[in-house]
Design a protein around this motif. Sequence first.
Motif, PDB file in Angstrom:
ATOM      1  N   GLY A 120       0.745  -1.118   0.078  1.00 46.86           N
ATOM      2  CA  GLY A 120      -0.091  -0.106  -0.162  1.00 46.86           C
ATOM      3  C   GLY A 120       0.651   1.236   0.039  1.00 46.86           C
ATOM      4  O   GLY A 120       0.409   2.307  -0.669  1.00 46.86           O
ATOM      5  N   HIS A 121       2.063   1.154   0.684  1.00 49.82           N
ATOM      6  CA  HIS A 121       2.647   2.403   0.659  1.00 49.82           C
ATOM      7  C   HIS A 121       3.511   2.688  -0.610  1.00 49.82           C
ATOM      8  O   HIS A 121       3.934   3.932  -0.711  1.00 49.82           O
ATOM      9  CB  HIS A 121       3.905   2.347   1.772  1.00 49.82           C
ATOM     10  N   ILE A 122       3.412   1.953  -1.386  1.00 51.69           N
ATOM     11  CA  ILE A 122       4.114   2.069  -2.672  1.00 51.69           C
ATOM     12  C   ILE A 122       3.123   2.740  -3.840  1.00 51.69           C
ATOM     13  O   ILE A 122       3.628   3.519  -4.708  1.00 51.69           O
ATOM     14  CB  ILE A 122       4.562   0.823  -3.407  1.00 51.69           C
ATOM     15  N   VAL A 123       1.906   2.491  -3.546  1.00 56.68           N
ATOM     16  CA  VAL A 123       0.847   2.888  -4.319  1.00 56.68           C
ATOM     17  C   VAL A 123       0.301   4.138  -4.185  1.00 56.68           C
ATOM     18  O   VAL A 123      -0.005   4.503  -2.935  1.00 56.68           O
ATOM     19  CB  VAL A 123      -0.521   1.729  -4.601  1.00 56.68           C
ATOM     20  N   SER A 124       0.219   5.245  -4.899  1.00 52.41           N
ATOM     21  CA  SER A 124      -0.557   6.290  -4.528  1.00 52.41           C
ATOM     22  C   SER A 124      -1.636   6.525  -5.973  1.00 52.41           C
ATOM     23  O   SER A 124      -1.315   6.046  -6.977  1.00 52.41           O
ATOM     24  CB  SER A 124       0.552   7.561  -4.927  1.00 52.41           C
ATOM     25  N   ASN A 125      -2.529   7.478  -5.664  1.00 54.67           N
ATOM     26  CA  ASN A 125      -3.638   7.634  -6.606  1.00 54.67           C
ATOM     27  C   ASN A 125      -3.331   9.328  -6.690  1.00 54.67           C
ATOM     28  O   ASN A 125      -3.590  10.021  -6.195  1.00 54.67           O
ATOM     29  CB  ASN A 125      -4.966   7.308  -6.072  1.00 54.67           C
ATOM     30  N   VAL A 126      -3.284   9.516  -8.269  1.00 54.14           N
ATOM     31  CA  VAL A 126      -3.191  10.833  -8.653  1.00 54.14           C
ATOM     32  C   VAL A 126      -3.807  11.154  -9.889  1.00 54.14           C
ATOM     33  O   VAL A 126      -3.458  10.637 -11.057  1.00 54.14           O
ATOM     34  CB  VAL A 126      -1.533  11.315  -9.049  1.00 54.14           C
ATOM     35  N   ILE A 127      -4.936  11.824  -9.728  1.00 50.64           N
ATOM     36  CA  ILE A 127      -5.589  12.200 -11.188  1.00 50.64           C
ATOM     37  C   ILE A 127      -5.048  13.175 -11.941  1.00 50.64           C
ATOM     38  O   ILE A 127      -4.626  14.296 -11.522  1.00 50.64           O
ATOM     39  CB  ILE A 127      -6.915  12.519 -10.574  1.00 50.64           C
ATOM     40  N   GLY A 128      -4.670  12.953 -13.037  1.00 52.76           N
ATOM     41  CA  GLY A 128      -3.911  13.918 -14.010  1.00 52.76           C
ATOM     42  C   GLY A 128      -4.648  14.988 -14.657  1.00 52.76           C
ATOM     43  O   GLY A 128      -5.828  15.030 -14.162  1.00 52.76           O
ATOM     44  N   ALA A 129      -4.140  15.641 -15.340  1.00 55.70           N
ATOM     45  CA  ALA A 129      -5.061  16.618 -16.223  1.00 55.70           C
ATOM     46  C   ALA A 129      -4.462  16.775 -17.626  1.00 55.70           C
ATOM     47  O   ALA A 129      -3.091  16.195 -18.087  1.00 55.70           O
ATOM     48  CB  ALA A 129      -4.824  17.921 -15.594  1.00 55.70           C
ATOM     49  N   GLY A 130      -5.285  17.310 -18.507  1.00 55.76           N
ATOM     50  CA  GLY A 130      -4.741  17.453 -19.883  1.00 55.76           C
ATOM     51  C   GLY A 130      -5.308  18.722 -20.474  1.00 55.76           C
ATOM     52  O   GLY A 130      -6.809  18.924 -20.434  1.00 55.76           O
ATOM     53  N   TYR A 131      -4.697  19.750 -20.906  1.00 54.57           N
ATOM     54  CA  TYR A 131      -5.115  20.730 -21.404  1.00 54.57           C
ATOM     55  C   TYR A 131      -4.274  21.559 -22.324  1.00 54.57           C
ATOM     56  O   TYR A 131      -2.963  21.488 -22.151  1.00 54.57           O
ATOM     57  CB  TYR A 131      -5.889  21.910 -20.255  1.00 54.57           C
ATOM     58  N   VAL A 132      -4.599  22.471 -23.089  1.00 51.03           N
ATOM     59  CA  VAL A 132      -3.655  23.551 -23.854  1.00 51.03           C
ATOM     60  C   VAL A 132      -3.588  24.653 -22.951  1.00 51.03           C
ATOM     61  O   VAL A 132      -4.809  25.511 -22.944  1.00 51.03           O
ATOM     62  CB  VAL A 132      -4.202  23.706 -25.261  1.00 51.03           C
ATOM     63  N   VAL A 133      -2.674  25.315 -22.357  1.00 53.14           N
ATOM     64  CA  VAL A 133      -2.667  26.314 -21.458  1.00 53.14           C
ATOM     65  C   VAL A 133      -3.338  27.651 -22.031  1.00 53.14           C
ATOM     66  O   VAL A 133      -2.773  27.994 -23.089  1.00 53.14           O
ATOM     67  CB  VAL A 133      -1.426  26.681 -20.868  1.00 53.14           C
ATOM     68  N   GLY A 134      -4.211  28.115 -21.512  1.00 56.86           N
ATOM     69  CA  GLY A 134      -4.902  29.274 -22.040  1.00 56.86           C
ATOM     70  C   GLY A 134      -6.035  29.043 -23.422  1.00 56.86           C
ATOM     71  O   GLY A 134      -6.243  30.123 -23.836  1.00 56.86           O
ATOM     72  N   ALA A 135      -6.113  27.884 -23.741  1.00 53.58           N
ATOM     73  CA  ALA A 135      -6.765  27.847 -25.115  1.00 53.58           C
ATOM     74  C   ALA A 135      -8.227  27.201 -24.650  1.00 53.58           C
ATOM     75  O   ALA A 135      -9.180  27.493 -25.365  1.00 53.58           O
ATOM     76  CB  ALA A 135      -5.937  26.878 -25.971  1.00 53.58           C
ATOM     77  N   ILE A 136      -8.122  26.433 -23.726  1.00 53.24           N
ATOM     78  CA  ILE A 136      -9.571  25.434 -23.346  1.00 53.24           C
ATOM     79  C   ILE A 136     -10.153  26.266 -22.705  1.00 53.24           C
ATOM     80  O   ILE A 136      -9.786  26.791 -21.357  1.00 53.24           O
ATOM     81  CB  ILE A 136      -9.156  24.302 -23.003  1.00 53.24           C
ATOM     82  N   SER A 137     -11.333  26.727 -22.700  1.00 57.57           N
ATOM     83  CA  SER A 137     -12.318  27.513 -21.604  1.00 57.57           C
ATOM     84  C   SER A 137     -13.641  27.086 -21.884  1.00 57.57           C
ATOM     85  O   SER A 137     -14.280  26.433 -22.797  1.00 57.57           O
ATOM     86  CB  SER A 137     -12.148  28.899 -22.255  1.00 57.57           C
ATOM     87  N   PRO A 138     -14.584  27.532 -21.185  1.00 55.35           N
ATOM     88  CA  PRO A 138     -15.863  27.100 -21.147  1.00 55.35           C
ATOM     89  C   PRO A 138     -16.675  27.817 -22.130  1.00 55.35           C
ATOM     90  O   PRO A 138     -16.278  28.807 -22.752  1.00 55.35           O
ATOM     91  CB  PRO A 138     -16.605  27.707 -19.789  1.00 55.35           C
TER      92      PRO A 138
END
Length: 303
Positions: free
Chosen positions: A151-169
Amino acid sequence: MLIRLGKSLLYYGFRQAYGVCRLLSSMLAIVPTKADHPDLVVVLPRHAQAWILERMCNEITALMSGSVIYHERVTRLPRARKYFFPHYSLYVQALKLNPVLWLGERYVYYTHPKDIGVKEDDWVYAFNHATQIISGCEMFADYLKRKGVAGHIVSNVIGAGYVVGAISPHERGGGVVGLSSAYYPRKNPQLVADLVSFMPHRKFILLGKGWECWDGFAELNAKPNFEYLQLPYESYPAFYSLMDVFLSPSILEGGPVPLLEAMVCNIVPVASETGFATELIRHGDNGFLFRVNAGAGEVAELI
């Protein structure tokens, strides 16, 4: 000599190979590191380049203050302080072929379960000798622990993906359903085709690659309410601006990263219960979830 021995380990049992390679590393440990040794080696073969995991590596290395090199094979790794493997199959192979790998910190990104041609006991053994296994979602972090990874070896990290400054609502209203995915059988292509047929009043746009390999693609592509696009990543923002609904129909996912991008753009996600979808989506609040074996009628109602 070490290189020839390393190559011969390809033909040995995994556990024995790990043991031999680790023994050789103890001999190398007496040799001091050199100033020109990199701080981080990213193991990224050519076939994995121009892939979403390469973009992840580029984001990580852009934040590094030390020296970084990309290595295109799982053999002949240079000596370094740290190693990063964007796919765990690369790590499982490299650990038995590179004594120097045992001397550095070893970080491994885990996407989702996949048959990599290695017995479960062997990859669990390899994982337990990593510095950190980074899972992209809680679902598969728990899976690794159940399989026997510490358990101490495993971590959960949700990543992200985007083009900085380009994707917007953007404002919704056109009713377009969008998908963003390369083709694999686990992407559930039949459900996509069934939905396009079930909802002829809705426009479906699929951004991806390799879908021509699916036997049913020609029939799907002929549908008047379906469009298939292949675009460079820099053009994704314009694609997202067309959507009202983001559909993720996969049977198995480690992400999917496009789900994050779509939600940033004010697109309502309708996603199968795999990967990190269940961590991000509160059903009926900020999106909708469905069972991985759900039929077109059930999913169409959510859309």
